[in-house]
Design an enzyme around this catalytic site. Sequence first.
Site, PDB file in Angstrom:
ATOM      1  N   TYR A  42      35.925  38.963  29.535  1.00 34.00           N
ATOM      2  CA  TYR A  42      36.033  39.156  28.090  1.00 34.00           C
ATOM      3  C   TYR A  42      35.045  38.216  27.398  1.00 34.00           C
ATOM      4  O   TYR A  42      34.602  37.227  27.988  1.00 34.00           O
ATOM      5  CB  TYR A  42      37.449  38.843  27.606  1.00 34.00           C
ATOM      6  CG  TYR A  42      38.507  39.801  28.092  1.00 34.00           C
ATOM      7  CD1 TYR A  42      38.933  40.861  27.291  1.00 34.00           C
ATOM      8  CD2 TYR A  42      39.093  39.636  29.341  1.00 34.00           C
ATOM      9  CE1 TYR A  42      39.914  41.736  27.738  1.00 34.00           C
ATOM     10  CE2 TYR A  42      40.074  40.505  29.794  1.00 34.00           C
ATOM     11  CZ  TYR A  42      40.482  41.564  28.989  1.00 34.00           C
ATOM     12  OH  TYR A  42      41.450  42.424  29.426  1.00 34.00           O
ATOM     13  N   TYR A  93      40.254  41.878  37.337  1.00 37.18           N
ATOM     14  CA  TYR A  93      39.718  40.523  37.240  1.00 37.18           C
ATOM     15  C   TYR A  93      40.805  39.484  37.508  1.00 37.18           C
ATOM     16  O   TYR A  93      42.006  39.763  37.447  1.00 37.18           O
ATOM     17  CB  TYR A  93      39.144  40.282  35.839  1.00 37.18           C
ATOM     18  CG  TYR A  93      40.132  40.507  34.720  1.00 37.18           C
ATOM     19  CD1 TYR A  93      41.020  39.499  34.322  1.00 37.18           C
ATOM     20  CD2 TYR A  93      40.193  41.728  34.057  1.00 37.18           C
ATOM     21  CE1 TYR A  93      41.935  39.717  33.306  1.00 37.18           C
ATOM     22  CE2 TYR A  93      41.103  41.947  33.047  1.00 37.18           C
ATOM     23  CZ  TYR A  93      41.967  40.932  32.668  1.00 37.18           C
ATOM     24  OH  TYR A  93      42.880  41.152  31.668  1.00 37.18           O
ATOM     25  N   ARG A 133      44.412  40.854  38.075  1.00 35.33           N
ATOM     26  CA  ARG A 133      44.961  41.991  37.347  1.00 35.33           C
ATOM     27  C   ARG A 133      44.192  43.252  37.748  1.00 35.33           C
ATOM     28  O   ARG A 133      42.980  43.206  37.993  1.00 35.33           O
ATOM     29  CB  ARG A 133      44.819  41.803  35.830  1.00 35.33           C
ATOM     30  CG  ARG A 133      45.540  40.586  35.281  1.00 35.33           C
ATOM     31  CD  ARG A 133      46.038  40.865  33.874  1.00 35.33           C
ATOM     32  NE  ARG A 133      47.024  41.932  33.908  1.00 35.33           N
ATOM     33  CZ  ARG A 133      47.299  42.734  32.867  1.00 35.33           C
ATOM     34  NH1 ARG A 133      46.651  42.590  31.734  1.00 35.33           N
ATOM     35  NH2 ARG A 133      48.212  43.681  32.969  1.00 35.33           N
ATOM     36  N   HIS A 193      42.008  47.771  33.676  1.00 34.55           N
ATOM     37  CA  HIS A 193      42.804  48.348  32.594  1.00 34.55           C
ATOM     38  C   HIS A 193      42.071  48.232  31.264  1.00 34.55           C
ATOM     39  O   HIS A 193      41.121  47.455  31.122  1.00 34.55           O
ATOM     40  CB  HIS A 193      44.160  47.640  32.486  1.00 34.55           C
ATOM     41  CG  HIS A 193      44.036  46.179  32.162  1.00 34.55           C
ATOM     42  ND1 HIS A 193      43.825  45.226  33.130  1.00 34.55           N
ATOM     43  CD2 HIS A 193      44.079  45.516  30.984  1.00 34.55           C
ATOM     44  CE1 HIS A 193      43.742  44.036  32.565  1.00 34.55           C
ATOM     45  NE2 HIS A 193      43.878  44.178  31.263  1.00 34.55           N
ATOM     46  N   HIS A 241      43.193  47.766  27.058  1.00 37.30           N
ATOM     47  CA  HIS A 241      44.285  47.433  26.147  1.00 37.30           C
ATOM     48  C   HIS A 241      44.285  48.348  24.922  1.00 37.30           C
ATOM     49  O   HIS A 241      43.217  48.699  24.400  1.00 37.30           O
ATOM     50  CB  HIS A 241      44.130  46.002  25.629  1.00 37.30           C
ATOM     51  CG  HIS A 241      44.218  44.946  26.667  1.00 37.30           C
ATOM     52  ND1 HIS A 241      45.366  44.243  26.919  1.00 37.30           N
ATOM     53  CD2 HIS A 241      43.277  44.439  27.516  1.00 37.30           C
ATOM     54  CE1 HIS A 241      45.149  43.343  27.865  1.00 37.30           C
ATOM     55  NE2 HIS A 241      43.882  43.452  28.254  1.00 37.30           N
TER      56      HIS A 241
END
Length: 285
Positions: free
Chosen positions: A156, A190, A211, A214, A216
């Site tokens: 991110y 990640y 994780r 995905h 969000h």
Amino acid sequence: MFVDEDNITELAVERWATAHSPRLAELMSALVRHLHAFAREVRLTEDEWTAAIQWLTAAGQTCDDKRQELILASDVLGLSMLVVQLNNRFTAEATPATVLGPFHIDGSPTVQRGFDMSDGIPGTPLFVTGRVTDTEGRPVADAVLDVWQADADGAYEAQLPEVDEARLRARYRTAADGSYCIRTIAPRGYAIPMDGPVGDLIRETDISCFRPAHIHFLIDEPGYRKLITHLFRAGSDYLDSDVVFGTKDALIVPFTAHPAGGAPDGSRLDAPYLHAEYDFVLQSG
């Protein structure tokens, strides 16, 4: 009354029960009881208590406007997911909720249908399409889908010191029929941030820090319960061991491969792309 090991809990509960708000009195009294019971059960040492205070202090100092280490701590302890499930008991028809995660940022840019929120960031093109409806199948027009994700390397923008602007996040609106079209790149699974106090704690265990891949979503429309959820890529690693306990079967979606050519937004691509389809169903309330 003098304080000793036998009466300290009762005295502390009595004091906190004087809170002016009945709910605060309930919360603090229960917290005191459970904290004292924990200390007694494990026979907490002074050195361990000091280490815990230092860990909490470090977690707070790690937080900033892009990173919330205390949310991450709640996530890996399973507390975030428990609170989500206690407070989002939707009907079977509604899309299930999952954790917010530590990287949501308010004020993402509002964009047009089909806008490419990857904006040139390398990765496999991905289109996500579908509808937003209520539990009766009626379209929810002009609904805002607040979308954010990691990049093809699993990062991110908060984890990239050289990035100081919105990246791989945008707000899309549905059409009159409830339909939406998002263009982005395929995210990668990640590891949660391991450079802080939460990572230090995870390294003391055999817990996987990963994780699954995905995206969000946050949908908060008047007349409906707020929905905070993910879409997980079918076949991703770590679906069964998500470090924040966020995976649900109903949120696992195939990312279907397509050759170069016509795309779901009406454009033509010179390279192969992926397409995921999902209908979000909002609970009235």
